[in-house]
Scaffold this active site. Structure first.
Site, PDB file in Angstrom:
ATOM      1  N   SER A 201       9.258  13.043   9.705  1.00  0.00           N
ATOM      2  CA  SER A 201       9.373  14.484   9.459  1.00  0.00           C
ATOM      3  C   SER A 201      10.393  15.045  10.443  1.00  0.00           C
ATOM      4  O   SER A 201      10.723  14.395  11.442  1.00  0.00           O
ATOM      5  CB  SER A 201       7.999  15.120   9.707  1.00  0.00           C
ATOM      6  OG  SER A 201       8.079  16.519   9.883  1.00  0.00           O
TER       7      SER A 201
ATOM      8  N   GLY B 237       0.147   7.894  -4.907  1.00  0.00           N
ATOM      9  CA  GLY B 237      -0.235   8.875  -5.915  1.00  0.00           C
ATOM     10  C   GLY B 237       0.180  10.285  -5.539  1.00  0.00           C
ATOM     11  O   GLY B 237       0.011  11.225  -6.323  1.00  0.00           O
TER      12      GLY B 237
ATOM     13  N   TYR C  15      -0.095  16.554  14.156  1.00  0.00           N
ATOM     14  CA  TYR C  15       0.914  16.065  13.206  1.00  0.00           C
ATOM     15  C   TYR C  15       2.200  15.698  13.943  1.00  0.00           C
ATOM     16  O   TYR C  15       2.785  14.635  13.704  1.00  0.00           O
ATOM     17  CB  TYR C  15       1.175  17.144  12.147  1.00  0.00           C
ATOM     18  CG  TYR C  15       2.059  16.717  11.003  1.00  0.00           C
ATOM     19  CD1 TYR C  15       1.545  15.964   9.936  1.00  0.00           C
ATOM     20  CD2 TYR C  15       3.408  17.074  10.956  1.00  0.00           C
ATOM     21  CE1 TYR C  15       2.351  15.582   8.867  1.00  0.00           C
ATOM     22  CE2 TYR C  15       4.220  16.698   9.903  1.00  0.00           C
ATOM     23  CZ  TYR C  15       3.684  15.953   8.853  1.00  0.00           C
ATOM     24  OH  TYR C  15       4.496  15.577   7.795  1.00  0.00           O
TER      25      TYR C  15
ATOM     26  N   VAL D 168      -5.529   3.315   4.237  1.00  0.00           N
ATOM     27  CA  VAL D 168      -4.657   2.714   5.260  1.00  0.00           C
ATOM     28  C   VAL D 168      -5.332   2.662   6.628  1.00  0.00           C
ATOM     29  O   VAL D 168      -4.833   1.993   7.528  1.00  0.00           O
ATOM     30  CB  VAL D 168      -3.299   3.456   5.377  1.00  0.00           C
ATOM     31  CG1 VAL D 168      -2.502   3.330   4.097  1.00  0.00           C
ATOM     32  CG2 VAL D 168      -3.486   4.916   5.788  1.00  0.00           C
TER      33      VAL D 168
ATOM     34  N   LYS E 156       3.838  12.021  14.044  1.00  0.00           N
ATOM     35  CA  LYS E 156       5.143  11.727  13.428  1.00  0.00           C
ATOM     36  C   LYS E 156       6.183  11.320  14.482  1.00  0.00           C
ATOM     37  O   LYS E 156       7.080  10.517  14.176  1.00  0.00           O
ATOM     38  CB  LYS E 156       5.628  12.929  12.610  1.00  0.00           C
ATOM     39  CG  LYS E 156       4.789  13.216  11.368  1.00  0.00           C
ATOM     40  CD  LYS E 156       4.829  12.089  10.349  1.00  0.00           C
ATOM     41  CE  LYS E 156       4.117  12.463   9.052  1.00  0.00           C
ATOM     42  NZ  LYS E 156       4.104  11.366   8.062  1.00  0.00           N
TER      43      LYS E 156
ATOM     44  N   GLY F 114       0.012   5.879  -0.204  1.00  0.00           N
ATOM     45  CA  GLY F 114       0.020   7.258  -0.691  1.00  0.00           C
ATOM     46  C   GLY F 114       0.856   7.367  -1.949  1.00  0.00           C
ATOM     47  O   GLY F 114       1.516   8.387  -2.186  1.00  0.00           O
TER      48      GLY F 114
HETATM   49  N1  LIG Z   1       6.032  17.470   1.523  1.00  0.00           N
HETATM   50  C1  LIG Z   1       6.636  17.753   2.675  1.00  0.00           C
HETATM   51  O1  LIG Z   1       7.112  18.858   2.898  1.00  0.00           O
HETATM   52  C2  LIG Z   1       6.791  16.669   3.735  1.00  0.00           C
HETATM   53  C3  LIG Z   1       7.762  16.849   4.723  1.00  0.00           C
HETATM   54  C4  LIG Z   1       7.923  15.853   5.681  1.00  0.00           C
HETATM   55  C5  LIG Z   1       7.115  14.738   5.665  1.00  0.00           C
HETATM   56  N2  LIG Z   1       6.162  14.608   4.694  1.00  0.00           N
HETATM   57  C6  LIG Z   1       5.342  13.400   4.712  1.00  0.00           C
HETATM   58  O2  LIG Z   1       5.499  12.742   3.476  1.00  0.00           O
HETATM   59  C7  LIG Z   1       4.338  11.980   3.185  1.00  0.00           C
HETATM   60  C8  LIG Z   1       3.860  12.300   1.774  1.00  0.00           C
HETATM   61  O3  LIG Z   1       3.544  13.685   1.723  1.00  0.00           O
HETATM   62  P1  LIG Z   1       3.389  14.504   0.359  1.00  0.00           P
HETATM   63  O4  LIG Z   1       4.042  15.806   0.549  1.00  0.00           O
HETATM   64  O5  LIG Z   1       3.747  13.673  -0.796  1.00  0.00           O
HETATM   65  O6  LIG Z   1       1.817  14.794   0.406  1.00  0.00           O
HETATM   66  P2  LIG Z   1       0.639  14.325  -0.563  1.00  0.00           P
HETATM   67  O7  LIG Z   1       1.007  14.609  -1.976  1.00  0.00           O
HETATM   68  O8  LIG Z   1      -0.606  14.907  -0.011  1.00  0.00           O
HETATM   69  O9  LIG Z   1       0.624  12.760  -0.351  1.00  0.00           O
HETATM   70  C9  LIG Z   1      -0.010  12.169   0.737  1.00  0.00           C
HETATM   71  C10 LIG Z   1      -0.579  10.870   0.256  1.00  0.00           C
HETATM   72  O10 LIG Z   1      -1.207  10.212   1.366  1.00  0.00           O
HETATM   73  C11 LIG Z   1      -2.298   9.518   0.855  1.00  0.00           C
HETATM   74  N3  LIG Z   1      -3.304   9.256   1.869  1.00  0.00           N
HETATM   75  C12 LIG Z   1      -3.898  10.134   2.720  1.00  0.00           C
HETATM   76  N4  LIG Z   1      -4.812   9.497   3.457  1.00  0.00           N
HETATM   77  C13 LIG Z   1      -4.797   8.193   3.077  1.00  0.00           C
HETATM   78  C14 LIG Z   1      -5.496   7.042   3.467  1.00  0.00           C
HETATM   79  N5  LIG Z   1      -6.443   7.085   4.434  1.00  0.00           N
HETATM   80  N6  LIG Z   1      -5.219   5.860   2.863  1.00  0.00           N
HETATM   81  C15 LIG Z   1      -4.277   5.790   1.889  1.00  0.00           C
HETATM   82  N7  LIG Z   1      -3.572   6.852   1.471  1.00  0.00           N
HETATM   83  C16 LIG Z   1      -3.837   8.037   2.057  1.00  0.00           C
HETATM   84  C17 LIG Z   1      -2.877  10.378  -0.262  1.00  0.00           C
HETATM   85  O11 LIG Z   1      -3.422   9.518  -1.243  1.00  0.00           O
HETATM   86  P3  LIG Z   1      -4.988   9.382  -1.562  1.00  0.00           P
HETATM   87  O12 LIG Z   1      -5.575  10.732  -1.523  1.00  0.00           O
HETATM   88  O13 LIG Z   1      -4.986   8.682  -2.897  1.00  0.00           O
HETATM   89  O14 LIG Z   1      -5.540   8.485  -0.514  1.00  0.00           O
HETATM   90  C18 LIG Z   1      -1.635  11.054  -0.825  1.00  0.00           C
HETATM   91  O15 LIG Z   1      -1.198  10.398  -1.994  1.00  0.00           O
HETATM   92  C19 LIG Z   1       3.343  12.300   4.291  1.00  0.00           C
HETATM   93  O16 LIG Z   1       3.388  11.295   5.280  1.00  0.00           O
HETATM   94  C20 LIG Z   1       3.858  13.618   4.856  1.00  0.00           C
HETATM   95  O17 LIG Z   1       3.483  13.814   6.197  1.00  0.00           O
HETATM   96  C21 LIG Z   1       5.972  15.541   3.729  1.00  0.00           C
END
Ligand SMILES: NC(=O)c1ccc[n+]([C@@H]2O[C@H](COP(=O)([O-])OP(=O)(O)OC[C@H]3O[C@@H](n4cnc5c(N)ncnc54)[C@H](OP(=O)(O)O)[C@@H]3O)[C@@H](O)[C@H]2O)c1
Length: 256
Positions: free
Chosen positions: A147, A20, A160, A69, A164, A18
């Site tokens: 998380s 990007g 979710y 993944v 997690k 992820g």
């Molecule tokens: N932002 C928050 O508030 C927050 C809080 C706690 C935890 N998190 C966790 O932090 C992580 C990143 O979140 P984010 O906020 O940065 O969200 P995001 O910008 O949507 O990033 C999620 C990434 O996961 C990748 N992804 C999804 N399905 C995939 C697959 N099948 N294979 C490979 N890559 C995949 C997407 O890349 P592609 O579309 O290129 O595949 C995307 O780059 C996640 O695990 C999320 O649950 C986020």
């Protein structure tokens, strides 16, 4: 060991799933600034290329790998490419994740599986693949993106939360299997982190975050730097005796 060496990643190689995304791209730049060459893995190549360009500005090498993944063969091919290009793997950041906010009674089996597949099975497949070159060198760091919902519940987030919580305890179990090989496994338990994805929502509908803020000892949401600082620490020699843990990066949310 000097403090600079203790907290540095000079000469190491990191893989970020992820890479990007909002947190993934910031994580890539942070690990690169600390001295690591970076492979970014994901499905959206254009976003991965943006991250690679940002990594390039730090002077470190970047490798873009299109892979899901959830696809065993493509994860193993990704591992082979990283080893072929960089010769080693030191750090795996299992960061790819999705959510599907739904009440249980509205959720289809496919929606349930989709969240579990990416957040949990994806981490399993990537850990299994990338642990192999780490085991061969008897050194490694696996860091999962958990998380606050790794340890707490929330309505409309059953899948979710299950994923997690499973991810955090998967990490604890794996720490025992990989400890003998000098590999640590930890999980970051983050609160809401402000990224481009939710920035507008936070600004236009701040009440959605009232409950999180009310429980936060520091009275604010997280910034990507809150996560990347802890990530670099967990990846560094300084965290060599920390394993099997979930480190909450939540302004005190889970302390209350
Ligand atoms: N932002 C928050 O508030 C927050 C809080 C706690 C935890 N998190 C966790 O932090 C992580 C990143 O979140 P984010 O906020 O940065 O969200 P995001 O910008 O949507 O990033 C999620 C990434 O996961 C990748 N992804 C999804 N399905 C995939 C697959 N099948 N294979 C490979 N890559 C995949 C997407 O890349 P592609 O579309 O290129 O595949 C995307 O780059 C996640 O695990 C999320 O649950 C986020």
């Amino acid at each position: 060991m000097s403090i600079r060496t203790l907290f540095g990643l000079e000469g190491s190689v990191a893989v970020i799933t992820g890479g990007g995304g909002g947190i993934g791209s910031a994580a890539a730049v942070a690990l690169a600034e600390a001295g690591a060459d970076i492979a970014v893995v994901g499905r959206n190549v254009a976003k991965l290329e943006d991250t690679a360009a940002a990594i390039g500005k730090t002077g470190r090498r970047a490798l873009v790998i299109e892979s899901s993944v959830t696809d065993e063969a493509s994860v193993e091919a990704a591992r082979d490419r990283v080893v072929a290009e960089f010769g080693r793997v030191d750090i795996l950041f299992n960061n790819a994740g999705i959510t599907s906010p739904k009440l249980l009674t509205d959720m289809s089996v496919d929606e349930w599986h989709a969240v579990l597949e990416v957040n949990l099975t994806g981490a399993f497949l990537c850990s299994r693949a990338f642990a192999q070159p780490m085991m061969a060198r008897r050194h490694g760091r696996i860091i999962n993106m958990g998380s606050i919902l790794s340890g707490r519940g929330m309505a409309t987030r059953t899948a979710y939360c299950a994923s997690k919580a499973g991810l955090a305890n998967f990490g604890s179990a794996l720490a025992f299997e990989l400890g003998p090989y000098g590999i640590t496994v930890n999980t970051i338990g983050a609160t809401v982190i402000v990224t481009d994805l939710n920035r507008d929502l936070i600004r236009t509908q701040p009440h959605l975050y009232d409950k999180v803020l009310a429980r936060s000892a520091l009275g604010r949401l997280g910034e990507v730097e809150d996560v990347t600082g802890v990530l670099v620490f967990l990846a560094s020699p300084a965290a060599g005796f920390v394993t099997g843990q979930t480190l909450y990066v939540d302004g005190g949310y889970t302390a209350g």
